[in-house]
Design an enzyme around this catalytic site. Structure first.
Site, short mmCIF file in Angstrom:
data_model
loop_
_atom_site.label_atom_id
_atom_site.label_comp_id
_atom_site.label_asym_id
_atom_site.label_seq_id
_atom_site.Cartn_x
_atom_site.Cartn_y
_atom_site.Cartn_z
N TYR A 272 46.52 103.61 60.26
CA TYR A 272 47.29 104.45 59.34
C TYR A 272 48.67 104.80 59.90
CZ TYR A 272 43.56 105.80 56.06
OH TYR A 272 42.61 105.82 55.08
N LEU B 255 36.85 104.47 62.58
CA LEU B 255 37.91 103.73 63.26
C LEU B 255 37.39 102.73 64.29
CD1 LEU B 255 40.98 103.38 63.71
CD2 LEU B 255 40.81 105.11 65.49
N ASN C 278 35.61 114.04 67.10
CA ASN C 278 35.29 112.70 66.63
C ASN C 278 34.27 112.02 67.54
OD1 ASN C 278 37.40 113.04 64.73
ND2 ASN C 278 37.91 110.87 64.86
N TYR D 227 36.25 116.26 52.06
CA TYR D 227 35.18 116.25 53.07
C TYR D 227 35.18 117.52 53.89
CZ TYR D 227 33.18 115.54 57.69
OH TYR D 227 32.50 115.73 58.86
N THR E 253 31.83 119.96 61.90
CA THR E 253 32.96 119.16 62.36
C THR E 253 34.17 120.02 62.68
OG1 THR E 253 34.58 117.49 61.62
CG2 THR E 253 33.58 118.83 59.93
N ASP E 254 35.03 119.50 63.55
CA ASP E 254 36.28 120.20 63.85
C ASP E 254 37.28 120.12 62.70
OD1 ASP E 254 36.95 117.51 64.10
OD2 ASP E 254 37.82 117.69 66.10
N GLU E 255 37.03 119.24 61.72
CA GLU E 255 37.99 119.07 60.62
C GLU E 255 38.08 120.31 59.73
OE1 GLU E 255 38.30 115.35 58.63
OE2 GLU E 255 37.25 114.27 60.23
N LYS F 92 32.42 120.65 54.12
CA LYS F 92 31.76 121.07 55.37
C LYS F 92 32.07 122.53 55.69
CE LYS F 92 29.55 119.17 57.94
NZ LYS F 92 28.07 119.07 58.04
N PHE G 255 21.69 117.28 60.28
CA PHE G 255 22.78 116.31 60.41
C PHE G 255 23.19 115.74 59.05
CE2 PHE G 255 20.55 115.94 64.51
CZ PHE G 255 21.61 115.98 65.42
N ALA G 256 22.40 115.96 58.03
CA ALA G 256 22.61 115.30 56.74
C ALA G 256 23.94 115.71 56.14
CB ALA G 256 21.47 115.64 55.78
N ARG H 193 47.01 107.72 54.63
CA ARG H 193 46.17 108.25 53.57
C ARG H 193 46.65 109.64 53.17
NH1 ARG H 193 41.05 109.29 57.33
NH2 ARG H 193 41.50 111.40 58.02
#
Length: 370
Positions: free
Chosen positions: A227, A210, A199, A170, A144-146, A174, A91-92, A302
């Site tokens: 935002y 958030l 998320n 970020y 992540t999905d990002e 990943k 998880f780090a 942003r």
């Protein structure tokens, strides 16, 4: 100083990195509520890693906590050799988009270089195991999905075969770590599994994200920064559901595979904020009787803010039988109630460096991430 040992009656443990952070702590606590397989927790205890999150386990013989960095290959190798775990769950990570815009070097160092050191230590350990040990071992990487980039309102949701198009330091870091994990499987035969989640929200989330930021600012009488136009869409996953998904992937996932984990809860950011305000209006109303919605403040967007994320979680349901237990309505109410009941925890993590960070970001025009 010698490492503490587990009672000999216990089975071989898991090694969990990033275990004092939001998702990692929830996973360790949930795991030890469910079974007696012990856990070695490894966490560097940076700003978002809170030792208090795991203090309820301090007298539990099934848990050992070690402060350290995943980039410290010697330490990780020592833990692997000493405890002979059957799995390493990673998880780090540095995980806040705004911070990655402000200081990308930290994200490359932890998420890319740190993951590579962790993989190399795991590879060395794996290759020294006998056949039974190699068959049992798993390296599970939480992502992540990002990494998939941004979707238009009409695009289909991300699947496990969606091309990577990261748009922030970020998500790029990943994505790089995901590729390294894949490479260690195909090059060295390391038995890896990867999960890409949407998320998360729930207990113990650091109030830069958030939902906890909205709760914290609302109760303090501060503006609730949203935002742009607030129309950015995310799929929201209750952290407890994410923990059960990881456990299921660890148990039965196919080696080398990726599993998307989502909550089936696509929502606009402004609708999430409205929901939080409405629950607070009921559970902890303002002294003046007015709604917390009046504190909403739309701020400059942003840089590179992805418009929409959406997860297709059909594969994990089809292959492993997992699906989320919480709706957003049930999960968000549990989350707000938890923060209201744990104000000392919030006050502790939002002092000192947190306040300096918020002040810096306000000066640079950055605000809460989704």
């Amino acid at each position: 100083m010698p490492l503490p040992s587990f009672p000999p009656s216990l089975p071989p443990p898991l090694l969990v990195t990033g275990s004092a952070g939001f998702i990692g702590a929830n996973f360790v606590l949930d795991w030890l509520r469910q079974n007696d397989v012990p856990v070695i927790s490894l966490d560097k205890l940076t700003y978002a890693g809170n030792r208090v999150n795991l203090m309820s386990l301090d007298n539990d013989p099934r848990h050992v906590f070690v402060q350290g960095d995943i980039g410290d290959r010697a330490l990780v190798s020592e833990l692997l050799a000493a405890y002979q775990p059957t799995a390493l769950i990673n998880f780090a990570a540095e995980s806040h988009v705004d911070r990655s815009i402000h200081a990308p070097d930290d994200f490359v160092q932890t998420n890319v270089v740190g993951t590579q050191h962790l993989l190399e230590a795991a590879r060395s350990y794996y290759e020294k195991q006998d056949a039974a040990g190699r068959d049992a071992f798993r390296f599970l990487h939480v992502s992540t999905d990002e990494v998939y980039g941004s979707l238009s309102p009409t695009d289909p949701a991300f699947t496990e075969t969606t091309p990577y198009q990261p748009n922030s330091p970020y998500s790029a870091s990943k994505a790089a770590s995901d590729h390294l994990v894949r490479a260690y499987h195909h090059t060295y035969g390391l038995p890896v599994l990867t999960t890409n989640c949407s998320n998360n929200y729930g207990p113990y989330q650091f109030p830069e994200k958030l939902i906890p930021l909205m709760i914290h600012n609302a109760l303090k009488g501060l503006p609730l920064p949203v935002y742009g136009d607030g129309q950015n869409v995310r799929d929201w996953l209750y952290v407890g559901d994410h923990c059960t998904a990881i456990s299921r992937v660890l148990q039965a996932g196919r080696l080398g595979e990726t599993y998307n984990v989502g909550g089936h809860n696509e929502m606009k950011n402004i609708d999430v904020v409205h929901t939080v305000c409405d629950i607070l209006d009921t559970l902890s109303p303002r002294a003046d009787g007015r709604s917390y919605r009046e504190q909403i403040n739309f701020v400059k967007d942003r840089p590179g803010h992805d418009r929409r994320y959406a997860i297709n979680a059909d594969k994990i349901e089809r292959e492993l039988g997992w699906k989320p237990a919480e709706t957003f309505a049930t999960g968000i109410r549990k989350t707000v109630a938890w923060y209201l009941a744990h104000q000392p925890w919030v006050e502790n993590v939002t002092s000192g460096a947190y306040r300096q960070w918020v002040a810096t970001n306000y000066e640079t025009g950055l605000r809460a991430t989704s």
